[in-house]
Design an enzyme around this catalytic site. Structure first.
Site, mmCIF file in Angstrom:
data_model
loop_
_atom_site.group_PDB
_atom_site.id
_atom_site.type_symbol
_atom_site.label_atom_id
_atom_site.label_comp_id
_atom_site.label_asym_id
_atom_site.label_seq_id
_atom_site.Cartn_x
_atom_site.Cartn_y
_atom_site.Cartn_z
ATOM 1 N N SER A 140 0.708 -1.059 0.025
ATOM 2 C CA SER A 140 0.067 0.146 -0.036
ATOM 3 C C SER A 140 0.898 1.142 0.036
ATOM 4 O O SER A 140 1.855 1.080 0.497
ATOM 5 C CB SER A 140 -0.892 0.190 1.322
ATOM 6 O OG SER A 140 -1.599 1.296 1.478
ATOM 7 N N TYR A 153 -1.920 0.091 10.676
ATOM 8 C CA TYR A 153 -1.983 -0.116 9.379
ATOM 9 C C TYR A 153 -0.833 0.007 8.495
ATOM 10 O O TYR A 153 -0.673 -0.929 7.725
ATOM 11 C CB TYR A 153 -3.243 0.161 8.945
ATOM 12 C CG TYR A 153 -3.690 -0.060 7.439
ATOM 13 C CD1 TYR A 153 -3.899 -1.354 7.041
ATOM 14 C CD2 TYR A 153 -3.305 0.675 6.366
ATOM 15 C CE1 TYR A 153 -4.265 -1.897 5.684
ATOM 16 C CE2 TYR A 153 -3.589 0.512 4.964
ATOM 17 C CZ TYR A 153 -3.852 -0.987 4.704
ATOM 18 O OH TYR A 153 -3.863 -1.281 3.365
#
Ligand code: NDP
Ligand code: 8X3
Length: 254
Positions: A140, A153
């Site tokens: 990501s 995250y």
């Protein structure tokens, strides 16, 4: 020669589902995994209707024992996986560390990091024996930069980046390709899951710009796996045109 086999984790929605469909179009046989059995069955039927031979395997990737059982239950001939797509993952919450629910940390760490390890350890030995294979991680933009409330995250996606680089080195002598796709904002079920079903909060993430769509990432993955065997695409950062950083999005008001 039989068609190659791809195993896609988290194929019940979003990137994983689009990747499974793209690989099926490209002639792969598919092993599709996830926790939601109804969705796996629906996708399996759809793949079959496309002429794609497939196996579904329903398990929680956080659970090492369940992952191992699921792998052991596959027919032997299906264990010759050519492409492993480590996609299953999630964000849970977006609060600063001191306000977050520690159970959310555990879920993200166990899914996004341990999940990759739990399945990779089972697939890699066969790839090493066969001296070929491709492993693609879904990282990501959050694995490149922090952003407000991204903390844990982001840490898990930085870990995916570290695993990509390190596994690439470990698997170098065996001709196994390891690469990563790092997407920016994409309109999958990601934000609905992150905000625990709060649709309004999830929709706001994508307001005022066109995010990535799951098929965009599937197309990038297809490019990576369809290179000739001597070419390894190690890393691709894919952003919506309107997004230039984790927290840098150009939104229009209409
Ligand atoms: P979705 O929520 O649409 O899909 C997530 C997939 O992961 C589902 O198939 C889900 O299946 C699976 N999954 C989650 N937890 C588990 C678990 N414990 N065991 C097995 N499978 C699990 O989101 P995306 O498609 O967006 O997410 C896919 C990957 O992309 C994730 O790693 C995410 O971090 C990453 N990503 C997403 C971005 C985005 O903006 N959407 C951007 C950058 C990266 P099930 O619930 O059936 O188990
Ligand atoms: C998902 C995209 O920007 O929410 O990885 O981290 S973001």
């Amino acid at each position: 020669m039989k068609n190659p086999i791809a195993l896609v984790t988290g194929a019940t929605s979003g990137f994983g589902q689009a990747i499974a469909l793209r690989l099926a179009e490209g002639g792969y046989r598919l092993i599709i995994t996830g926790r939601r059995s109804d969705r796996l069955h629906a996708l399996s039927s759809h793949l079959t209707s496309m002429g794609c031979d497939n196996q579904l395997s329903c398990f929680d990737i956080r659970d090492r024992e369940a992952t191992t059982h699921a792998w052991n239950d596959l027919p032997e001939s299906w264990k010759e996986v050519d492409v492993l797509v480590n996609n299953a993952g999630l964000a849970a919450g977006r609060e600063p560390v001191e306000l977050a629910d520690p159970d959310d940390w555990d879920q993200m760490i166990d899914t996004n990091i341990r999940g990759i390890l739990n399945i990779s350890r089972l697939v890699i030995p066969g790839m090493k024996d066969r001296k070929r294979g491709t492993i693609i991680h879904i990282g990501s933009i959050a694995g490149r930069e922090g952003y407000p409330g991204g903390n844990v995250y982001s840490a898990t996606k930085f870990a995916v980046e570290a695993l990509t680089r390190s596994m690439r080195i470990d698997l170098l002598p065996f001709g196994i390709r390891v690469g990563q796709i790092a997407p920016g904002a994409a309109d999958t079920e990601f934000s609905t899951v992150r905000f625990k079903g709060d649709q309004a909060r999830a929709a706001a993430v994508y307001q005022g710009f066109e995010p990535l769509h799951a098929a965009d990432i599937a197309e990038v993955l297809w490019f990576m796996v369809s290179r000739p065997p001597h070419v390894c695409i190690q890393d691709i950062l894919v952003m919506p045109t309107a997004q230039a950083g984790a927290a840098w999005i150009h939104r229009t008001s209409e």
